[in-house]
Write a protein that holds these residues in place. Structure first.
Motif, PDB file in Angstrom:
ATOM      1  N   ALA A 140      -8.659  -1.266  -1.793  1.00  0.00           N
ATOM      2  CA  ALA A 140      -8.328  -2.497  -1.978  1.00  0.00           C
ATOM      3  C   ALA A 140      -8.094  -3.713  -2.626  1.00  0.00           C
ATOM      4  O   ALA A 140      -7.527  -4.967  -3.198  1.00  0.00           O
ATOM      5  CB  ALA A 140     -10.090  -2.519  -1.017  1.00  0.00           C
ATOM      6  N   LEU A 153      -0.248  -2.336   0.593  1.00  0.00           N
ATOM      7  CA  LEU A 153      -0.312  -3.644   2.098  1.00  0.00           C
ATOM      8  C   LEU A 153      -0.792  -3.000   3.009  1.00  0.00           C
ATOM      9  O   LEU A 153      -1.208  -4.341   4.303  1.00  0.00           O
ATOM     10  CB  LEU A 153       0.843  -4.426   2.493  1.00  0.00           C
ATOM     11  CG  LEU A 153       1.887  -5.512   1.573  1.00  0.00           C
ATOM     12  CD1 LEU A 153       3.242  -5.327   1.693  1.00  0.00           C
ATOM     13  CD2 LEU A 153       1.041  -6.196   1.086  1.00  0.00           C
ATOM     14  N   THR A 154      -1.631  -2.150   2.709  1.00  0.00           N
ATOM     15  CA  THR A 154      -2.389  -1.217   4.540  1.00  0.00           C
ATOM     16  C   THR A 154      -3.687  -2.135   4.534  1.00  0.00           C
ATOM     17  O   THR A 154      -4.842  -2.862   3.541  1.00  0.00           O
ATOM     18  CB  THR A 154      -2.545  -0.147   4.121  1.00  0.00           C
ATOM     19  OG1 THR A 154      -3.029   0.472   5.235  1.00  0.00           O
ATOM     20  CG2 THR A 154      -3.648  -0.131   2.707  1.00  0.00           C
ATOM     21  N   ASP A 155      -4.229  -2.183   5.875  1.00  0.00           N
ATOM     22  CA  ASP A 155      -4.724  -3.133   6.603  1.00  0.00           C
ATOM     23  C   ASP A 155      -6.308  -2.372   6.654  1.00  0.00           C
ATOM     24  O   ASP A 155      -8.104  -2.662   6.243  1.00  0.00           O
ATOM     25  CB  ASP A 155      -5.915  -4.188   7.650  1.00  0.00           C
ATOM     26  CG  ASP A 155      -4.323  -5.265   7.166  1.00  0.00           C
ATOM     27  OD1 ASP A 155      -4.279  -5.817   6.428  1.00  0.00           O
ATOM     28  OD2 ASP A 155      -3.786  -5.466   8.615  1.00  0.00           O
ATOM     29  N   THR A 156      -6.426  -1.427   6.076  1.00  0.00           N
ATOM     30  CA  THR A 156      -7.275   0.144   5.533  1.00  0.00           C
ATOM     31  C   THR A 156      -7.320   0.695   4.235  1.00  0.00           C
ATOM     32  O   THR A 156      -7.114   1.843   4.417  1.00  0.00           O
ATOM     33  CB  THR A 156      -6.915   0.846   7.078  1.00  0.00           C
ATOM     34  OG1 THR A 156      -5.263   1.162   7.074  1.00  0.00           O
ATOM     35  CG2 THR A 156      -7.008   0.708   8.398  1.00  0.00           C
ATOM     36  N   PRO A 157      -7.469   0.561   3.329  1.00  0.00           N
ATOM     37  CA  PRO A 157      -7.623   0.643   2.315  1.00  0.00           C
ATOM     38  C   PRO A 157      -8.974   1.935   2.566  1.00  0.00           C
ATOM     39  O   PRO A 157      -9.862   1.787   2.731  1.00  0.00           O
ATOM     40  CB  PRO A 157      -7.786  -0.281   1.457  1.00  0.00           C
ATOM     41  CG  PRO A 157      -8.744  -1.543   1.901  1.00  0.00           C
ATOM     42  CD  PRO A 157      -7.852  -1.413   3.494  1.00  0.00           C
ATOM     43  N   ASP A 158      -8.700   3.109   1.652  1.00  0.00           N
ATOM     44  CA  ASP A 158      -9.362   4.151   1.866  1.00  0.00           C
ATOM     45  C   ASP A 158     -10.252   4.281   0.189  1.00  0.00           C
ATOM     46  O   ASP A 158     -11.159   5.077   0.121  1.00  0.00           O
ATOM     47  CB  ASP A 158      -8.733   5.256   1.772  1.00  0.00           C
ATOM     48  CG  ASP A 158      -7.387   5.466   2.983  1.00  0.00           C
ATOM     49  OD1 ASP A 158      -8.045   5.091   3.581  1.00  0.00           O
ATOM     50  OD2 ASP A 158      -6.220   6.073   2.441  1.00  0.00           O
ATOM     51  N   SER A 159     -10.138   3.573  -0.457  1.00  0.00           N
ATOM     52  CA  SER A 159     -10.923   3.074  -1.834  1.00  0.00           C
ATOM     53  C   SER A 159     -11.426   2.038  -2.447  1.00  0.00           C
ATOM     54  O   SER A 159     -10.447   0.961  -1.614  1.00  0.00           O
ATOM     55  CB  SER A 159     -10.339   4.495  -2.682  1.00  0.00           C
ATOM     56  OG  SER A 159      -9.193   3.626  -3.160  1.00  0.00           O
TER      57      SER A 159
END
Lengths: 257, 287, 305
Positions: C25, C15-21
Motif C-alpha cells: 500500500a 497500482l493495484t486497488d487491492t494491496p495485500d500488505s
C-alpha cells in the motif's frame, strides 16, 4: 443501559448565549434503539456529543450501565460507548490504511491479538480481508461507512451512538448500511442512539423516538404512533407531513416553531 | 422538435484521467417544453454533469459531444463564448446546492441581485433596485428592504437559497436548471423553497430542470422524471406513474427506501446490472 | 519472463486497488506520487540540480583540481582558462575548486537548519493548535516576537552575540526560521483538530500525545516539507548574506557568500571573482524553488481523494 436526565447545554456568554439543549431526558434499555429526530439546530447532535464525551460543558446526569459518567471520562468508558459519524469522507484519517485505523484502538487499550480482531471485524461488516490495506480514498462512500462501523465495533462496546450515519450516502447504499446496523445490533445485543433528520430512517431503526426542536424535547413517541399518525404535538405532525413529499396545499399551512 | 424549449440529442461527456477516460454521460437525449422535469440518479449517475453540459459550464478538459443541444431554436453548441454568456442568465439560469459558495461573501445580497439584473438589462440603478426588491418579495422574503442590505453570512440557509433563486430568476430566464437546490435544507424549509419555485415556474411559464437524488421528492414535485444510472438514461416516466414503473433500477431505488409505515424487515438492496449500461440509445422523448 | 513483462507486472503490483500488505500500500502510494512529480519537468530539473549538488559535495576531493585554500600569489586574478576553469581569485586560489568545496558548506547549512528549525516549528505549532487556550496564547506570542524582527537583522544580532563562524550562523538562521513553520503547523492543526477522524480517535481513548504525533503531525508534514524546500533558497541566501558581511564562514573557508563578498572590490576588472559564486548561489536557490513547487503538487493534502 443509558439514562440521560435533565441535560442542559449552554454555549457562549452574555448576548451570544445559546441554550442549545434544554432539560432533555430519556432512557434506553439494553438492546434498545432510541431515536433523536429534529431539524438542524434542534440540539440532537449536541446531545450525542455530550453522551460521547466530545462536549464537556453540560449539566445534568448521564448514566451508562447504572453508573454516572463525569466530564472527564475513564478509559473503560470508551470500551462501552462508541460512535459512528455522518461523513464517511471525513471520519477516516486520509493517510492511514484501514488496517492502521482499526489497529489503533487495539493499541490504545492494549488488547493484543490485533490481526485476528481486525480480520474478524472486517468480515463482520461485510468487507473482508481484501480491503485491509487500502487507503480511504480507494473506497466508496458505503465502504468507508462500513469501516467506520468496524472501528466502532472493534472495542466491543455496548452502546453505539449513530450521528446521521447514512445521510451522506446514496439511498441504495443507505439501505445496505441500515441493514448492517440492524444485523449487528441483533447479534451483539447492542444499544443504539440514532440521530437523524429523516423520519423514515428513524422509524425503520428505532422503537422509541424523541422529537426535538430548538433544544427541547417536543415529545417522545413510539414508532406505532408515527405510523398511525396519532401525534399530540403540531410540530411532530408538520414534520410527518413534510416527510411525505411535496404537497403544494399542505405547505401553505406550515408554521414556524 | 421545433416547439421544444430545450432538446438535447446524443449528449456524451467524458473526463480524461490517469487510468483512461471516464464516461460521465453517455448518449443522453431528451426534450422538454415549459414543464417541470426531474433528473434523478445516485452519485456518479451523470445528472449534474448533464445540467452543466447544457450550459457549457464544465471545465475545459471535459470532452463534450452532442448531436444537438437546441434551446428555443438555437443550437447552443454553435454559439461563441460571448453569445453563450447572453444565454446564461437571460435564457437558461442555474441554481446550485449551497448558496454559501454561490454568493459573493463581501457584497450585500441586494447588490448582487441588482447586478444580476443590470448585466442583462440596460436600466437605471433605481429601476434595477426596484426589480431586485420585487424579486425578493416574489421569493417570499417578508422584509425585502431589510434583507437587501444583508451580507450572505447574515442569512440562514433557507433564506440564502431563496436569495439565490431570486438572483437567478431576476433576468427572467426561460429555463431554470436547479441542481440539488434544497438538499442542504431542512425538510419543511426545503418544501417551502420548492413551493416558491413551483409558483414562479407556473406564473412565468418557465421550464424547470430539477436535478436531485431524492426520487420520492421529485415524483411529488415534477411532471416527468428522467432516471439516470452510470451516465445513461434508464427511463423517462410521468411522475404520477412512477410507482407503476417496471424498470429494475427504478424499482430498486424505490424499494430500498425505508418507509415510515414499513415493517422492520431488512431493506431490499439494489442489485446493479451491467446490462443496463449496454442498452441501445434511447429514443427521443416527445411531450 | 521478459524484461517488459516484469516491468508491467511491477507496475500492476504498485497500482493495484487491492494491496495485500501494508508495504505494498505504501509503495503504491509512493509510486503514484513519483509519477505525478515526474510530470512536472521543471521540478525534475530542480531535483537533478540538487542531486548534482549533493554528488559534488560528496566527491569534492575527487572533482576539485586544486586545493581550495592553497594560495598562489604568482597566479592571482587569472581570467578563465583551460587550466583554471573559473579563473583564480585575489590570492591565486582556483575559483572552481573553491565552489566545489563550498557546496559542502552550503549543504551543511541547509541540512542543519532544516533539522533544527522544522521539528521545532512543527512541535510548537501542533501543540499550540491542538490545545488552544493559554498554551496557544503563550506559544504564539513567542512566535510573534520572533516574526516581528527582519530575519537577517535578527540573525545578525545572534551572530554578533555568539561570535562569527559557520556553526553560529547556522544556529542564528535556525532560530530565525522556525516561527513561520510553527504558524503553518498551527493553521493546519486548527483545521484538522475538529475533523471527524480526530474526534473518532479521541472517542477511542487516545491521549493528546498519540493524537498529535500519530494523527496530526503526519498531515502537517507534507505542507511543511514543501515550505521548508521553498525556504531553502532563502536560507542559502541568508547564509551567503552572513558570509558576505563577514559574520558567517571565516576566511579562508570557501563559503559562497564570503567569496562574493571578497570579489566585490574586483567587480569591474575581474568580474569572474563575484560572478561564479553568485551564479552557484542563484542556481541552487532556483533549484530548491522548482523542487518545492513540484513537491507541493504531489504532497498537497488538498489534492487527495
Amino acid at each position: 443501559m443509558l439514562r440521560v436526565d435533565r441535560l442542559n447545554v449552554i454555549f457562549g456568554l452574555g448576548a451570544a448565549k445559546n441554550h442549545a439543549v434544554k432539560d432533555v431526558s430519556f432512557t434506553a434499555a439494553r438492546g434498545d434503539s432510541f431515536g433523536l429526530v429534529g431539524e438542524s439546530g434542534s440540539g440532537k447532535s449536541t446531545v450525542l456529543n455530550c453522551i460521547s464525551g466530545l462536549l464537556a460543558n453540560w449539566d445534568g446526569t448521564i448514566e451508562v450501565d447504572g453508573s454516572p459518567v463525569f466530564h472527564k471520562r475513564h478509559m473503560s468508558f470508551y470500551r462501552k460507548v462508541q460512535m459512528v459519524f455522518q461523513d464517511p469522507y471525513g471520519s477516516l484519517h486520509p493517510r492511514h490504511t484501514i488496517d492502521q485505523t482499526l489497529k489503533e484502538p487495539i493499541a490504545i487499550h492494549r488488547l493484543g491479538d490485533a490481526n485476528r480482531r481486525v480480520d474478524r471485524v472486517l468480515r463482520e461488516v461485510g468487507l473482508g480481508p481484501r480491503f485491509r490495506f487500502r487507503y480511504p480514498h480507494q473506497l466508496s462512500g458505503g465502504q468507508r461507512q462500513r469501516v467506520a462501523v468496524a472501528r466502532a465495533l472493534i472495542l466491543e462496546p455496548e452502546i453505539i451512538l449513530l450521528d446521521e450515519p447514512t445521510s451522506a450516502l446514496d439511498v441504495s447504499i443507505q439501505a445496505e448500511v441500515l441493514n448492517l446496523l440492524q444485523e449487528i445490533r441483533a447479534e451483539r445485543n447492542l444499544t443504539y442512539v440514532l440521530v437523524s433528520h429523516d423520519l423514515a430512517v428513524v422509524s425503520h431503526m428505532c422503537d422509541r423516538i424523541a422529537v426535538m426542536n430548538r433544544g427541547e424535547t417536543v415529545e417522545i413517541i413510539d414508532r406505532r404512533q408515527l405510523q398511525s399518525g396519532s401525534l399530540k404535538e403540531r410540530y411532530t405532525r408538520q414534520l410527518l407531513t413534510a416527510s411525505k413529499g411535496y404537497d403544494r396545499a399542505a405547505i401553505d399551512q406550515f408554521q414556524d416553531f | 422538435m421545433d416547439n421544444h424549449l430545450l432538446s438535447v440529442k446524443n449528449l456524451c461527456v467524458s473526463f480524461p484521467s490517469p487510468k483512461g477516460a471516464v464516461d460521465a454521460v453517455r448518449h443522453v437525449s431528451f426534450a422538454m417544453g415549459r414543464e417541470k422535469i426531474g433528473i434523478v440518479g445516485e452519485s456518479g449517475s451523470g445528472k449534474s454533469v448533464t445540467g452543466r453540459a447544457v450550459l457549457r459550464l464544465l471545465p475545459p478538459y471535459a470532452r463534450v459531444t452532442a448531436g444537438h443541444i437546441i434551446y428555443q431554436g438555437r443550437d447552443l453548441q454553435s454559439l461563441s463564448e460571448k453569445e453563450m454568456r447572453g444565454i446564461r442568465g437571460r435564457g437558461i439560469s442555474m441554481v446550485m446546492q449551497d448558496p454559501k459558495y454561490s454568493l459573493n461573501p463581501v457584497r450585500t445580497v441586494g447588490r448582487q441581485i441588482r447586478e444580476a439584473y443590470e448585466i442583462n438589462h440596460t436600466v437605471s440603478r433605481h429601476e434595477a433596485r426596484r426589480q431586485a426588491l420585487e424579486m425578493l418579495e416574489a421569493v417570499r422574503i417578508r422584509n425585502p428592504e431589510q434583507v437587501y442590505h444583508l451580507y450572505p453570512h447574515e442569512v440562514s440557509g433557507g433564506m440564502g437559497q431563496r436569495i439565490m433563486i431570486a438572483m437567478m430568476l431576476v433576468p427572467k430566464p426561460g429555463l431554470l436548471i436547479a441542481d440539488e437546490p434544497t438538499s442542504a435544507l431542512d425538510v419543511t424549509v426545503q418544501l417551502q423553497v420548492l413551493a416558491i419555485l413551483d409558483d414562479l415556474v407556473s406564473q412565468r411559464g418557465m421550464g424547470l430542470i430539477f436535478i436531485s437524488h431524492d426520487l420520492e421528492l421529485v415524483s411529488s414535485f415534477c411532471d416527468r422524471i428522467i432516471i439516470m444510472y452510470g451516465g445513461r438514461i434508464m427511463e423517462v416516466v410521468a411522475a404520477d406513474r412512477l410507482h407503476e414503473s417496471s424498470h429494475p433500477y427504478t424499482r430498486g431505488l424505490l424499494n430500498c427506501l425505508p418507509k415510515i409505515d414499513g415493517d422492520r424487515k431488512p431493506l431490499p438492496t439494489l442489485q446493479r446490472d451491467d446490462a443496463w449500461l449496454e442498452q441501445p440509445e434511447n429514443q427521443e422523448e416527445v411531450i | 519472463m521478459t524484461r517488459k513483462q516484469k516491468i508491467q507486472g511491477a507496475r500492476a503490483w504498485l497500482l493495484t486497488d487491492t494491496p495485500d500488505s501494508a508495504f505494498q500500500a505504501a509503495a503504491g502510494r509512493f509510486y503514484l506520487g513519483l509519477l505525478e512529480f515526474f510530470h512536472n519537468r521543471l521540478a525534475v530539473v530542480g531535483l537533478l540540480i540538487i542531486l548534482a549538488l549533493i554528488t559534488t559535495a560528496i566527491f569534492a576531493p575527487q572533482i576539485a583540481p586544486f586545493d581550495p585554500v592553497a594560495t598562489d600569489l604568482a597566479n592571482r586574478l587569472q581570467p578563465l582558462s583551460a587550466h583554471h576553469w573559473f579563473g583564480t581569485d585575489e590570492m591565486g586560489r582556483d575559483i572552481f575548486s573553491r565552489i566545489v568545496w563550498g557546496s559542502r558548506l552550503t549543504l551543511y547549512v541547509i541540512i542543519l537548519v532544516a533539522v533544527i528549525a522544522a521539528p521545532v516549528g512543527i512541535l510548537v505549532g501542533t501543540v499550540s493548535g491542538y490545545f488552544g487556550g493559554s498554551i496557544d496564547t503563550v506559544l504564539m506570542r513567542i512566535t510573534d516576537i520572533f516574526l516581528a524582527f527582519p530575519k537577517l537583522i535578527l540573525a545578525l544580532a545572534f551572530v554578533a552575540a555568539l561570535g562569527p563562524g559557520i556553526e553560529n550562523a547556522i544556529i542564528a538562521i535556525s532560530i530565525t526560521s522556525w516561527p513561520p513553520y510553527a504558524r503553518i503547523a498551527r493553521a493546519e492543526t486548527l483545521t484538522i483538530r475538529n475533523s471527524d477522524f480526530i474526534r473518532a480517535i479521541r472517542l477511542q481513548g487516545a491521549g493528546p500525545l498519540r493524537i498529535i504525533t500519530k494523527h496530526i503531525m503526519p498531515l502537517c508534514l507534507s505542507s511543511l516539507i514543501v515550505r521548508v524546500t521553498l525556504d531553502m533558497a532563502g536560507i542559502i541566501l541568508t547564509a551567503a548574506g552572513l558570509g558576505f558581511l563577514g559574520l558567517g564562514a571565516q576566511p579562508p573557508s570557501p563559503e559562497w557568500g564570503a567569496m562574493t563578498s571578497a570579489g566585490r572590490s574586483f567587480i569591474l576588472d575581474q568580474w569572474w571573482l563575484i560572478t561564479m559564486p553568485g551564479t552557484a548561489i542563484f542556481v541552487v536557490s532556483l533549484a530548491f524553488n522548482l523542487l518545492g513547487d513540484g513537491l507541493r503538487e504531489v504532497l498537497d493534502p488538498k489534492s487527495d481523494s
